[in-house]
Design a protein around this motif. Structure first.
Motif, mmCIF file in Angstrom:
data_model
loop_
_atom_site.group_PDB
_atom_site.id
_atom_site.type_symbol
_atom_site.label_atom_id
_atom_site.label_comp_id
_atom_site.label_asym_id
_atom_site.label_seq_id
_atom_site.Cartn_x
_atom_site.Cartn_y
_atom_site.Cartn_z
ATOM 1 N N ARG A 314 13.195 2.035 -2.524
ATOM 2 C CA ARG A 314 12.033 1.862 -1.655
ATOM 3 C C ARG A 314 12.314 0.801 -0.588
ATOM 4 N NH1 ARG A 314 6.310 1.068 -4.494
ATOM 5 N NH2 ARG A 314 6.920 3.183 -5.116
ATOM 6 N N ASP A 315 11.972 1.140 0.645
ATOM 7 C CA ASP A 315 12.128 0.244 1.794
ATOM 8 C C ASP A 315 13.588 -0.147 2.032
ATOM 9 O OD1 ASP A 315 10.980 -1.095 3.975
ATOM 10 O OD2 ASP A 315 11.001 -3.011 2.910
ATOM 11 N N LYS A 407 7.217 8.200 2.743
ATOM 12 C CA LYS A 407 6.269 7.137 2.392
ATOM 13 C C LYS A 407 6.981 5.853 1.987
ATOM 14 C CE LYS A 407 2.157 6.230 -0.405
ATOM 15 N NZ LYS A 407 1.250 6.735 -1.470
ATOM 16 N N ASP A 408 8.170 5.956 1.409
ATOM 17 C CA ASP A 408 8.898 4.782 0.933
ATOM 18 C C ASP A 408 10.062 4.387 1.838
ATOM 19 O OD1 ASP A 408 7.267 4.480 -1.287
ATOM 20 O OD2 ASP A 408 8.481 5.823 -2.520
ATOM 21 N N GLY A 433 1.849 4.706 4.847
ATOM 22 C CA GLY A 433 2.769 4.048 3.924
ATOM 23 C C GLY A 433 3.315 2.767 4.516
ATOM 24 N N LYS A 434 4.580 2.481 4.232
ATOM 25 C CA LYS A 434 5.218 1.263 4.752
ATOM 26 C C LYS A 434 6.110 1.556 5.949
ATOM 27 C CE LYS A 434 5.336 -1.271 0.346
ATOM 28 N NZ LYS A 434 6.208 -1.987 -0.621
ATOM 29 N N GLY A 435 6.385 2.826 6.191
ATOM 30 C CA GLY A 435 7.348 3.176 7.225
ATOM 31 C C GLY A 435 6.738 3.264 8.607
ATOM 32 N N ARG A 488 10.370 -4.440 12.760
ATOM 33 C CA ARG A 488 10.219 -4.399 11.300
ATOM 34 C C ARG A 488 9.717 -5.733 10.750
ATOM 35 N NH1 ARG A 488 14.997 -4.325 6.847
ATOM 36 N NH2 ARG A 488 13.736 -3.757 5.023
ATOM 37 N N LYS A 494 2.025 -4.037 9.215
ATOM 38 C CA LYS A 494 1.137 -3.225 8.393
ATOM 39 C C LYS A 494 -0.053 -2.723 9.200
ATOM 40 C CE LYS A 494 -1.537 -3.233 4.098
ATOM 41 N NZ LYS A 494 -1.982 -4.040 2.926
ATOM 42 N N ILE A 497 1.049 0.069 11.566
ATOM 43 C CA ILE A 497 1.231 1.346 10.858
ATOM 44 C C ILE A 497 -0.118 1.964 10.525
ATOM 45 C CG2 ILE A 497 2.098 2.401 8.730
ATOM 46 C CD1 ILE A 497 4.359 0.314 8.788
ATOM 47 N N GLU A 498 -1.055 1.173 10.074
ATOM 48 C CA GLU A 498 -2.394 1.679 9.728
ATOM 49 C C GLU A 498 -3.109 2.212 10.963
ATOM 50 O OE1 GLU A 498 -4.176 -1.712 7.925
ATOM 51 O OE2 GLU A 498 -3.306 -1.316 5.923
#
Length: 722
Positions: A314-315, A407-408, A433-435, A488, A494, A497-498
């Motif tokens: 992940r990530d 997503k990861d 997600g985080k990407g 990044r 965050k 991305i949202e």
């Protein structure tokens, strides 16, 4: 040679009889052709909406939904491959969205090998459905005993479809006359011409979606748009594509733009005004709205297996997915990763790049070439390409599996040389997600997201001036890599991305876009007026690029000359052409003060004969002096158009000798609307010149040229040669 498609001609065609039999065998109801208009005019009758997708592959079995135990082909979907990618998924997803609104959709696909001629592909509880009808490139042809010639059922790549557009248009018109048609939607130049031609034949509205404009692709690929060799090189075959694009732009009732600045490009690149145009982004497959999709459960095991098999953490990996193609610049993604590892070795030492797409077991020639470039660049940076290496390449996956992996991921990493919009970055935006999303400035997605005020929600990189020539600007890649790293590490990552995910949710759902597209068709149907006819004759010399230009020497072969023909023969040809022009002029007095230009050997004689031929009591025609002003035809035309002599006549005919031949060939292609009159006739001309004419007189025949609308400069303003 008038090859206009009419209802009367369709009813008497082999295509009409053949498709009627196909529908009867499959239990599909057809309509009385004489009730076509009344049936098609009312959306409450559920007349089909036709979507033209003549490129690549389409499903061969009924759609079965999510099923992780079956391959995409086995459950009624498709995998990316030759001419099969984002555009194919675009058509299928939009068709399903329209069907879920209760409408009937007919997708026209290319028929080859043993694919079914008819498939009732998708049905929805609302009563909507999607049918797929396969049409051989060039249309069904009669063989022995009145049966179709099956040897024609061969795959035709998208660049070679253009000589087949007339026959395909006849077949689509026949299918629509049998089923009814609310309207036609065509994608890319080939689908656009077919949609417009069928719409004009049956009096129904058409929508054209260019997706990728030929002239823009030419310039972004590093080719010189002034160089005729770029138009007639053997692989990409841009010449006929540009004619088909112009025909579609001018003939369609509405044009869907792919980027905010595309409408301006119509005028700048093609010299065309397209007032009925609007930018509509593609939708995103519901699987990428990951928090609410109910199809993921059966794919979680498949995603987990990929994570384990390729040691994905992940990530700790970047991702890309889609076709393995030259324009995607996959090697550029490797270079970005290599630069990141060099600049920040501790931060990125175990970070991977996951590439999804294509068929590693049975790659195409293009796939092999692109993966070799990936390996070469990886070698420069000491990166390993393997199942658990720095660079991991796996074949096509279901959208749900891609969404779960995305997503990861750190980010979707895009380094395209050119992309009209870009489905993958839009899909990553929806995932949340985080990407985050990385795209180059040249992509349509980057322009669109900026135009909507969300440019800071994605990382937009500049890959340098050399990217236009598809070379690496190493310094630009270093700067891009650093920019990605800083993005990044941004404290508001965050929130960015949202914000992007929320915007995707509000603007990129297929259901919303399907309603918008339906509204466009409804408005176009209400406003439907007579549009110019498309003449889709494709002369024999136009079928093979190798007969048009020797790319190595740049020599253009001569077409058959008119110089050896008798004056009597030329008079007969002029009478035939002039009769049509005169008839059009008499029926359309508002078309006064337009200029006809004639080019080639004996053009002055031809112009005199044509002027006399179309003269009539209701049409004062004047022969303009044939002097050449310093070999600058646009200057001559400008003076002519503004002279009092021309204003006193309804039509002027100019015979320009050889002024438009080889010496001006390069300028002629790109500046055609500025260099010739409203109607341009080529006599035994250089092949390049003839490719830009509306009427070509060659040897003992004359024909309307290729997929261009007759009288191209007039096509968006008034009817012609009806």
């Amino acid at each position: 040679m008038n090859r206009q498609i009419t209802k009367e001609g369709i009813l008497d065609s082999f295509a009409y009889r053949t498709y009627k039999e196909i529908f009867e065998r499959n239990g599909v109801q057809t309509i009385d052709p004489y009730s076509f208009d009344s049936f098609s005019n009312e959306l409450s009758n559920h007349p089909p909406i036709f979507m033209i997708q003549t490129q690549g592959h389409m499903p061969r079995v009924n759609y079965m939904g999510a099923n992780s135990s079956l391959s995409p082909a086995e459950r009624g979907w498709v995998s990316s491959g030759t001419d099969t990618g984002g555009q194919t998924f675009y058509v299928l997803d939009e068709a399903m969205a329209l069907a879920k609104l209760g409408h009937s959709i007919v997708i026209i696909a290319q028929r080859f090998d043993d694919g079914p001629a008819y498939l009732n592909w998708f049905q929805h509880k609302s009563g909507g459905k999607v049918e797929i009808v396969r049409v051989p490139a060039g249309g069904i042809q009669a063989g022995d005993h009145g049966k179709p010639v099956k040897s024609r059922y061969e795959f035709v790549r998208k660049e070679d479809l253009y000589p087949n557009l007339y026959g395909t248009s006849v077949d689509v018109s026949a299918i629509a006359l049998l089923r009814g048609a609310y309207g036609f939607i065509g994608g890319y130049a080939d689908g656009g011409v077919v949609a417009v031609a069928a719409g004009q034949a049956l009096g129904r509205p058409s929508i054209f979606i260019a997706h990728s404009m030929g002239l823009r692709k030419l310039s972004l690929s590093g080719r010189d748009v002034r160089d005729p060799n770029s138009y007639y090189e053997s692989k990409l075959w841009f010449g006929p594509r540009l004619h088909a694009e112009r025909a579609s732009f001018l003939g369609a009732d509405f044009v869907v733009a792919n980027t905010p600045d595309e409408n301006r490009a119509y005028a700048e690149l093609y010299g065309i005004d397209v007032p009925n145009s609007r930018m509509l982004p593609p939708g995103v497959n519901r699987a990428f709205f990951i928090d609410e999709c109910d199809e993921h459960e059966c794919y979680r095991t498949a995603a987990a297996q990929k994570v384990s098999a390729h040691d994905l953490k992940r990530d700790r990996y970047f991702m890309s997915w889609g076709r393995i193609a030259h324009d995607k610049n996959l090697a550029g993604q490797v270079r970005i990763l290599g630069e990141l590892k060099g600049m920040y070795p501790e931060e990125y030492k175990d970070v991977k790049l996951l590439m999804i797409g294509g068929n590693p077991e049975n790659p195409t020639e293009e796939e092999r070439a692109e993966i070799q470039k990936v390996c070469d660049v990886a070698g420069e940076y000491g990166l390993e390409v393997s199942a658990k290496g720095d660079i991991v390449r796996i074949g096509n996956l279901d959208s749900s599996v891609i969404a779960l992996l995305a997503k990861d991921a750190i980010a979707y990493l895009g380094t395209q040389f050119h992309e009209p919009f870009g489905m993958a970055p839009a899909e990553m935006l929806a995932v949340g997600g985080k990407g985050f999303v990385v795209v180059p400035e040249v992509s349509g997605f980057a322009k669109w997201i900026r135009a909507n005020g969300l440019g800071d929600s994605v990382s937009i990189i500049d890959l340098g001036t050399k990217s236009a020539s598809q070379q690496f600007d190493i310094e630009a890649y270093k700067i891009a890599a650093e920019k990605i790293h800083l993005f990044r590490k941004h404290p508001d990552l965050k929130k960015r991305i949202e914000r992007g995910a929320k915007f995707a949710d509000e603007n990129l759902r297929w259901e919303r876009l399907a309603r918008t597209k339906l509204g466009v068709l409804q408005d176009s149907a209400k406003e439907k007026a007579f549009r110019p006819s498309l003449y889709l004759a494709m002369p024999a010399w136009y079928r093979s690029p190798h007969t048009i230009v020797d790319v190595a020497t740049g020599n253009f072969p001569r077409m058959p000359s008119t110089s050896d023909q008798s004056l009597a023969w030329m008079s007969e040809v002029v009478k035939d052409i002039g009769g049509q022009v005169a008839g059009w002029l008499i029926k359309n007095p508002s078309a006064s003060r337009k200029l006809i230009t004639v080019d080639g050997e004996n053009s002055e004689i031809f112009a005199d004969l044509l002027a006399a031929s179309i003269d009539s009591p209701t049409s004062r025609v004047q022969r303009v002096a044939s002097e050449v002003l310093g070999n600058v035809p646009q200057e001559l035309i400008r003076r002519t158009m503004h002279s009092s002599r021309f204003h006193d006549s309804d039509f002027a005919v100019y015979g320009g000798g050889k002024v438009f031949l080889e010496e001006n060939a390069r300028a002629f292609v790109t500046n055609r609307p500025n260099l010739v009159g409203d109607l341009h006739i080529a006599l035994g001309a250089n092949a390049l010149n003839a490719a830009t004419a509306n009427i070509v007189v060659s040897g003992q025949t004359w024909y309307m040229n290729t997929a261009m609308p007759c009288f191209m400069a007039l096509a968006s303003r008034m009817p012609v040669l009806h």
